[in-house]
Design an enzyme around this catalytic site. Sequence first.
Site, PDB file in Angstrom:
ATOM      1  N   ASP A   1       0.844  -1.195   0.000  1.00 50.69           N
ATOM      2  CA  ASP A   1       0.000   0.000   0.000  1.00 50.69           C
ATOM      3  C   ASP A   1       0.879   1.245   0.000  1.00 50.69           C
ATOM      4  O   ASP A   1       2.094   1.177   0.213  1.00 50.69           O
ATOM      5  CB  ASP A   1      -0.901  -0.020   1.233  1.00 50.69           C
ATOM      6  CG  ASP A   1      -2.059   0.964   1.142  1.00 50.69           C
ATOM      7  OD1 ASP A   1      -2.418   1.353   0.013  1.00 50.69           O
ATOM      8  OD2 ASP A   1      -2.609   1.335   2.198  1.00 50.69           O
TER       9      ASP A   1
ATOM     10  N   GLU B   1       2.715   4.904  -4.137  1.00 50.54           N
ATOM     11  CA  GLU B   1       2.826   5.875  -5.235  1.00 50.54           C
ATOM     12  C   GLU B   1       4.224   6.528  -5.326  1.00 50.54           C
ATOM     13  O   GLU B   1       4.597   6.849  -6.470  1.00 50.54           O
ATOM     14  CB  GLU B   1       1.739   6.944  -5.075  1.00 50.54           C
ATOM     15  CG  GLU B   1       0.331   6.430  -5.230  1.00 50.54           C
ATOM     16  CD  GLU B   1      -0.128   5.593  -4.041  1.00 50.54           C
ATOM     17  OE1 GLU B   1      -0.913   4.664  -4.241  1.00 50.54           O
ATOM     18  OE2 GLU B   1       0.336   5.874  -2.918  1.00 50.54           O
TER      19      GLU B   1
ATOM     20  N   ASP C   1      -9.346   3.101  -2.760  1.00 47.34           N
ATOM     21  CA  ASP C   1     -10.300   3.552  -1.749  1.00 47.34           C
ATOM     22  C   ASP C   1     -11.600   4.023  -2.412  1.00 47.34           C
ATOM     23  O   ASP C   1     -11.783   5.204  -2.713  1.00 47.34           O
ATOM     24  CB  ASP C   1      -9.704   4.676  -0.912  1.00 47.34           C
ATOM     25  CG  ASP C   1      -8.506   4.211  -0.101  1.00 47.34           C
ATOM     26  OD1 ASP C   1      -8.297   2.989   0.011  1.00 47.34           O
ATOM     27  OD2 ASP C   1      -7.758   5.074   0.411  1.00 47.34           O
TER      28      ASP C   1
END
Length: 973
Positions: A441, A444, A586
């Site tokens: 997670d 980025e 999300d």
Amino acid sequence: MRSLLLLLVSVLTVFAAAQQQAGAPAAAVAAAAAAAVADEGTKAPRAQQQQQQQQHLQLSLAGDKLTHYGASFSNLTVDIVPETEARLHVKIRPSGKKRWEVPDSLVPRPGAVADLDHSRLLYRVAQPVAGAKQPRPFALTVTRLANLEPVFDTRGHTFMFKDQYIELTTAIPKSASLYGLGETTLSTGLLLPRDGRKLTLWNRDKPAADPDQNLYSSHPFYLQVNADGSSHGVLLLNSNGMDVILRETSLTYKIIGGLVDLSFFMGPSPEAVIRQYHQVIGASVMPPYWALGLHQSKWGYANISVLESVVANYSAAGLPLESLWVDIEYMASRFKTMTFDPVRYPAAKMRQFVSKLHAAGQSWVPIVDPAVSVDATFRAYVDGTRDKIWMRDHKGKTYMGQVWPGMAVYPDYLHPNMSSWLTKQLSAFHAEVPFDGLWLDMSEPSNFCTGLNCRLDPKNDTAKFWLQVHTTHDYKIAEMRLITNRTTCQMACEAAPPSNTLAHPPYVIANVNVTGTPEPLGQNILSPTAKHYDNTTEYDAHNLYGFAMAQQHYSAAVNVTGRRPFLLTRATFPGAGRFTGHWTGDNAGNWENLWFSIAGVLNTNMWGMAMAGADICGFADMTQDNVAEPPDRFLSDHDYEQLCNRWTSAGAFYPFSRNHMIIYGRAHEFYRWPSVTATAKKAYGLRYRLLSYMYSSLALVAAKGGTLARPLLFSDPSDLRARNATAQWMLGEGLLVSPVITPNTTTIRPYFTAGNWYSAWDFKRLRVPTGRPVQLAASVGDIPVHIRGGAILPMQVTPSLPNVTRDVRWQPVTLVVALPAEPSPKRAARAQVNAGPLPPHILDAPCAEAHLKNPGRLVSCGFLYADNDTVTTSINNTLQVWFTAVTAQGGRSGSISSFVLANAPPAKGQLSIEAIHILGVPGTAADVPAVSVYAKGQKALSSYDAGSGVLRIRGLKLDAGVQLNVDWRLRKA
């Protein structure tokens, strides 16, 4: 497995041979050259080499414009290389200058195949005018030879190549449909809009619930399906930030760096395009079998006791549960990655809990974030500092940002020392509690601050407190305002001056927030000025960070566990699917996001990650317009239950199926409502019967490229109305899923392409002579799922709903043979995509050959694959079997046979064929089936149900790895 399947006849070769037999002149399949057509301000070519197979051109600058974006390069080199019959590679770069491009270590370039026969190319590049006295501006025109239509055409459009600005435009037919290009939650759904909006590719941590913004991943690939069904794809392999502007008749790239590195994939069918694309970036990795089970997750399972209750509640409800996923709450202190909190998740107790899971056939997957806490007592930080593997700032110092641990540093996943550091950390983590997969997670990578670098301000006591405060052991983090204050930047950051062209490039991509306000390139990410070990800047490599993280974690997990790992990653780029699956991020618990999830899953498959899914029932508990407050605007409990019912039915047929939710939202595990429990039992009951079908489909994808979940239009690209069927999806070659995606709905009108379709619930036939919507009943708890005529599905039936996938894996197989509606077309194995529906598995050589050998008959095909989750697979450790059913016209007699490609331990002897169900057999109640099974000692029982048209053969005990030969007919009594 790859080595074996490469021995099969290439279907493209079959296509090309069919074209030549049809009289296509060899001379018409000429080799490539470069085009030279008029366009003011571009570069005039000086042709250096006139070579039929390849072209290498030198371009000179004729005139410059848009100088506020910088000066254009004076000289460019253009390399035009035919690589396969269906793939062309074009690279444009500044002459004599080293320029950033995606490294081969991440995306190895396949290059041209040996002994390429240029007389069989499916394309050509327009030839320059020989002997022209006046140099003419450069343009690139790639044409499909089958219909002489351009697939990429820059004539009449601006082409510019500057240091930080590249502009390239191609014409697009107004009647064509476009797919791909992301990652964005498009308000238009699956189809790319053609209204002039910008699609921005720049990875960042933004909620997927917010439509029409650039999200976690960047995929500069598009699929174009033309009005006649002919399809092609275009990859721009460039990791720099970019805007792609889509208009009715054009597509424009505006890129802030790198090269023009284009690959063209000629298809001609959509699935053929995707397979060809994946031959360049790499096919989707084969997941372990358990990854196909039902997964449960939540941000906020406060301690091990809560996990134990979740497992117990699933068991008490009689629901399957394959795996528990644990979010950052397991981490020690200030969310230190790969550590266990001594109170909430003590390692010894967690190890005991996971041991029980493993004994029950279940698994555990922890979340892992890239950011590492700055703490002199933290092993991962100390080791990384010693090995010098942290990202550096513009001054060469260690880059610091703020993430969940507070002050944090970022691993450089391109660093040569990364493998040893990461393997050491994962090994220690696994020794404490053995994990089964990894959930990557914030990759980025996310940063709660923005700046060239950030530091602790020792004078700011409030900020210091929030950066250093420990997570409460009761995990009531919302009550202590930890979420709000930990995710608010508490550090002193150096702002980038306007003169810094890496932080503020001359062309500003549409990196906007939810209100449409532009945000800096480095907003809440690792700064674009940060450097890797070799001084590569994040400005160039930012979009590769999550990809490189997945690559490194996959390799380390293999080294640590010795087993085939399963990774799920948020930030991706072309090629990441060789190591990881992807979830859509999300999302929100509303009906719109249920619909959005379909496009997300289908796009992810096209991008090369077959194991794709969305958070079932929605991650965030929000209203339809995604506003989280005030509470009276939330869906009512009744409406939320209805939504979760429908989402459960749909999510059961995502390739990756996981229920996940936010910490402060309403809990929505499937056992929370009796109605949802019943829905889950029904939907997952069918999914678990289909596990062998899904796993076998994934094996084909891993070997050849292609999709598991795909748009319905792939079954018939010539059906224009199928392109609007964006609330449905095909699962593999033979299954259509049509969920309910609107509230208070009990009937739907899903679209069906022409052919025979059979309910997967009762096998009843639905005849569709021409593509059309069909009204179907779909009460709450039901979901229409149909088997496509021409497919053979391996299915498995257990006495009761299995709790885990291992209870299904080696169960006897029932072959479900779905008869197609009409004889196999004589031209089915050619590249004729505009002749109606494409038969299932027509791209796979055994099935293509069966169609060629049986003109006028009904042909059905299917594939069965099994292994034991070894890291590498081949003919020496797998079971691989093709099944073909050939039925006479009229559908009352036929044969079923198998072609065994591989039959080796440990799968050898594990699977047996116990029954065959033939769907769509016409007859009356007086008709009697006659069956012959050509195997020693085999006797078969048979029956026929005229009401459903199903002929059943049962009582078989056939080793799936031994050649199958069965004849059947339906005769009058």
